[in-house]
Design an enzyme around this catalytic site. Structure first.
Site, PDB file in Angstrom:
ATOM      1  N   GLY A 208       0.840  -1.190   0.000  1.00  0.00           N
ATOM      2  CA  GLY A 208       0.000   0.000   0.000  1.00  0.00           C
ATOM      3  C   GLY A 208       0.871   1.235   0.000  1.00  0.00           C
ATOM      4  O   GLY A 208       2.035   1.182   0.429  1.00  0.00           O
TER       5      GLY A 208
ATOM      6  N   LEU B 197       6.867   1.818   4.525  1.00  0.00           N
ATOM      7  CA  LEU B 197       7.870   2.267   3.547  1.00  0.00           C
ATOM      8  C   LEU B 197       8.480   3.601   3.961  1.00  0.00           C
ATOM      9  O   LEU B 197       9.561   3.956   3.496  1.00  0.00           O
ATOM     10  CB  LEU B 197       7.240   2.386   2.157  1.00  0.00           C
ATOM     11  CG  LEU B 197       6.731   1.081   1.520  1.00  0.00           C
ATOM     12  CD1 LEU B 197       6.006   1.373   0.221  1.00  0.00           C
ATOM     13  CD2 LEU B 197       7.882   0.106   1.287  1.00  0.00           C
TER      14      LEU B 197
ATOM     15  N   GLU C 110      -2.895   2.524   6.047  1.00  0.00           N
ATOM     16  CA  GLU C 110      -2.853   3.549   4.991  1.00  0.00           C
ATOM     17  C   GLU C 110      -3.745   4.746   5.340  1.00  0.00           C
ATOM     18  O   GLU C 110      -3.374   5.894   5.068  1.00  0.00           O
ATOM     19  CB  GLU C 110      -3.270   2.943   3.644  1.00  0.00           C
ATOM     20  CG  GLU C 110      -2.356   1.818   3.128  1.00  0.00           C
ATOM     21  CD  GLU C 110      -0.891   2.193   3.061  1.00  0.00           C
ATOM     22  OE1 GLU C 110      -0.571   3.385   2.873  1.00  0.00           O
ATOM     23  OE2 GLU C 110      -0.049   1.289   3.217  1.00  0.00           O
TER      24      GLU C 110
ATOM     25  N   HIS D  25      -2.077   7.177   7.534  1.00  0.00           N
ATOM     26  CA  HIS D  25      -1.177   8.107   6.836  1.00  0.00           C
ATOM     27  C   HIS D  25      -1.902   9.408   6.470  1.00  0.00           C
ATOM     28  O   HIS D  25      -1.314  10.488   6.513  1.00  0.00           O
ATOM     29  CB  HIS D  25      -0.637   7.479   5.537  1.00  0.00           C
ATOM     30  CG  HIS D  25       0.597   6.644   5.731  1.00  0.00           C
ATOM     31  ND1 HIS D  25       1.783   7.162   6.209  1.00  0.00           N
ATOM     32  CD2 HIS D  25       0.839   5.333   5.505  1.00  0.00           C
ATOM     33  CE1 HIS D  25       2.695   6.203   6.269  1.00  0.00           C
ATOM     34  NE2 HIS D  25       2.144   5.070   5.851  1.00  0.00           N
TER      35      HIS D  25
HETATM   36 ZN    ZN Z   1       3.140   3.274   5.838  1.00  0.00          ZN
END
Ligand code: ZN
Length: 198
Positions: free
Chosen positions: A47, A111, A153, A156
């Site tokens: 994602g 990430l 996600e 975020h």
């Molecule tokens: Zn993340």
């Protein structure tokens, strides 16, 4: 593809802006979706949220491929309820229901926090209202690992990272996770890193 912003970048801590129907259908947003997809595949990740590549917009791409699961023990995949999720785009998501009664902790990375993972408790089921890349309304009912991806996600877009949801004691390098913890039964790991210490 674009570089992925790392934790500490102020943009990762901002609340992202929603997109209008006409913005979603615009060439620039359609191009951004392509760029985000390429970036997610290259990373690789399951994602990616727009703030991670420097766009403070409520836009997410998700795809969990069978090939990413090849090296994960079957028993763990079953416990995680992890199954392939086809590619899709999520815009202006709103979590309308979270099963908070039972949360399960599993190792989770991001990430934007490259090289680290931690034990993160998450709800097992969520229901999300959102738009897709054609600005059509969708309701997603997700459980298991997919529910975890959605929560990660959507966090975020609120300027939240999994760091602050993890057991602090469990935070470790991905290298040491693979070396010392990956093969251990998850129940043993949860005992090692109980949530009350977090
Ligand atoms: Zn993340």
């Amino acid at each position: 593809m674009l570089p992925i912003l790392q934790t500490g970048h102020p943009l990762l801590r901002q609340k992202a802006s929603p997109l209008s129907h006409s913005e979603i259908l615009s060439a620039s947003i359609q191009e951004l979706i392509q760029t985000m997809t390429a970036t997610m595949h290259k990373a690789p990740g399951v994602g990616l949220a727009a703030p991670q590549i420097g766009e403070s917009l409520q836009l997410i791409v998700i795809e969990d491929r069978a090939e990413y699961m090849q090296h994960i023990p079957k028993t763990l995949l079953n416990l995680q309820e992890r199954k392939p999720i086809p590619f899709h785009v999520i815009i202006n998501p709103e979590i309308i229901l979270v099963e908070t009664e039972e949360k399960k902790a599993f190792f989770e990375g991001c990430l934007s926090i490259a090289g680290f993972v931690g034990l993160v408790p998450r709800a097992l089921k969520v229901k999300v209202n959102c738009l897709n890349e054609n600005a059509e309304e969708m309701t997603i009912e997700a459980s298991g690992w997919y529910a975890r991806i959605l929560q990660h996600e959507i966090d975020h877009l609120q300027g939240k990272l999994c760091i602050e949801r993890a057991s602090r004691r469990s935070w470790m390098t991905t290298e040491n996770f693979l070396k010392y913890w990956r093969e251990k039964p998850i129940d043993d790991i949860r005992r090692e890193f109980p949530p009350e210490i977090s």
